[in-house]
Scaffold this motif. Structure first.
Motif, PDB file in Angstrom:
ATOM      1  N   THR A  51       0.833  -1.197   0.000  1.00  0.00           N
ATOM      2  CA  THR A  51       0.000   0.000   0.000  1.00  0.00           C
ATOM      3  C   THR A  51       0.871   1.250   0.000  1.00  0.00           C
ATOM      4  OG1 THR A  51      -0.106   0.278   2.411  1.00  0.00           O
ATOM      5  CG2 THR A  51      -1.700  -1.261   1.403  1.00  0.00           C
ATOM      6  N   ARG A  52       0.255   2.379  -0.298  1.00  0.00           N
ATOM      7  CA  ARG A  52       0.990   3.646  -0.276  1.00  0.00           C
ATOM      8  C   ARG A  52       1.503   3.948   1.134  1.00  0.00           C
ATOM      9  NH1 ARG A  52      -1.967   1.575  -3.249  1.00  0.00           N
ATOM     10  NH2 ARG A  52      -3.837   2.466  -2.423  1.00  0.00           N
ATOM     11  N   ALA A  53       0.703   3.686   2.143  1.00  0.00           N
ATOM     12  CA  ALA A  53       1.147   3.925   3.518  1.00  0.00           C
ATOM     13  C   ALA A  53       2.352   3.052   3.852  1.00  0.00           C
ATOM     14  CB  ALA A  53       0.003   3.655   4.498  1.00  0.00           C
ATOM     15  N   GLU A  54       2.337   1.808   3.395  1.00  0.00           N
ATOM     16  CA  GLU A  54       3.471   0.915   3.653  1.00  0.00           C
ATOM     17  C   GLU A  54       4.731   1.398   2.932  1.00  0.00           C
ATOM     18  OE1 GLU A  54       0.929  -3.200   4.294  1.00  0.00           O
ATOM     19  OE2 GLU A  54       1.725  -2.733   2.306  1.00  0.00           O
ATOM     20  N   ARG A  94      -1.576   5.593  12.700  1.00  0.00           N
ATOM     21  CA  ARG A  94      -0.786   6.719  12.187  1.00  0.00           C
ATOM     22  C   ARG A  94      -1.407   7.156  10.872  1.00  0.00           C
ATOM     23  NH1 ARG A  94       5.136   6.300  12.759  1.00  0.00           N
ATOM     24  NH2 ARG A  94       4.991   8.504  12.282  1.00  0.00           N
ATOM     25  N   THR A  95      -1.670   8.439  10.757  1.00  0.00           N
ATOM     26  CA  THR A  95      -2.261   8.952   9.526  1.00  0.00           C
ATOM     27  C   THR A  95      -1.205   9.025   8.438  1.00  0.00           C
ATOM     28  OG1 THR A  95      -1.757  11.273   9.975  1.00  0.00           O
ATOM     29  CG2 THR A  95      -3.845  10.388  10.892  1.00  0.00           C
ATOM     30  N   LEU A  96      -1.654   9.185   7.224  1.00  0.00           N
ATOM     31  CA  LEU A  96      -0.717   9.373   6.117  1.00  0.00           C
ATOM     32  C   LEU A  96       0.118  10.629   6.350  1.00  0.00           C
ATOM     33  CD1 LEU A  96       0.192   8.095   3.504  1.00  0.00           C
ATOM     34  CD2 LEU A  96      -1.591   9.379   2.318  1.00  0.00           C
ATOM     35  N   GLY A  97      -0.501  11.659   6.907  1.00  0.00           N
ATOM     36  CA  GLY A  97       0.235  12.881   7.257  1.00  0.00           C
ATOM     37  C   GLY A  97       1.351  12.608   8.258  1.00  0.00           C
TER      38      GLY A  97
END
Length: 169
Positions: A51-54, A94-97
């Motif tokens: 994923t993008r977060a990963e 944890r947010t993407l920010g």
């Protein structure tokens, strides 16, 4: 607005050149995830499942592994914390920010290290590196981290286009 792609030119300041490109790719990564919902950041559109977060988490940990734990040999909590069972992992809650902020903090630490150290300096022993004959120089680490960012920024270009049609370079 993001800075334009840095064009190579004559530069006697090679450390500044490395830092310019690292900053550019770090900003590109942040740009490619800006505006995504948490669901978009934490779901996958790929058979491999990342994923993008990963990916953002991986880049922050990767940079810290190479410069702080690797080059400086400073102890860091959980240097491989971006991985669980051999796969990338992004911490829940944890947010993407938050993840992008961690990426930028790591970039500031990298800049301080590079600006204070000659490129031909070998990594300290005791962190990631324990064999004096196999420890890389700061230049080799910079080159490795730069290619890692460039490669993954390209991955994010493609995935972002799959999500909403927005494309990079």
């Amino acid at each position: 607005m993001r800075a334009p792609f840095p064009e190579p030119g004559s530069s006697a300041d090679v450390p500044a050149l490395f830092l310019t490109y690292l900053d550019y790719y770090r900003d590109t990564v942040a740009d490619r995830v800006t505006g995504l919902t948490d669901e978009q950041a934490r779901s996958s559109r790929l058979p491999t499942g990342w994923t993008r977060a990963e990916l953002v988490t991986h880049l922050a940990f990767m940079e810290r592994r190479w410069f702080v734990w690797g080059f400086l040999a400073e102890p860091v909590p959980d240097p491989w914390g971006d991985q669980v069972d051999g796969r990338w992992h992004a911490p829940a809650g944890r947010t993407l920010g938050d993840l992008v902020d961690a990426l930028r903090r790591g970039g500031r630490r990298t800049r301080a290290i590079v600006e204070a150290t000659p490129l031909d300096t070998p990594a300290a022993l005791g962190g990631r590196f324990t064999d004096p004959a196999r420890r890389p120089t700061l230049a080799a680490i910079l080159f490795h981290v730069l290619q890692e960012y460039a490669r993954h920024a390209g991955h994010l270009d493609i995935v972002r286009e799959l999500i909403d049609g927005r494309s990079g370079e």
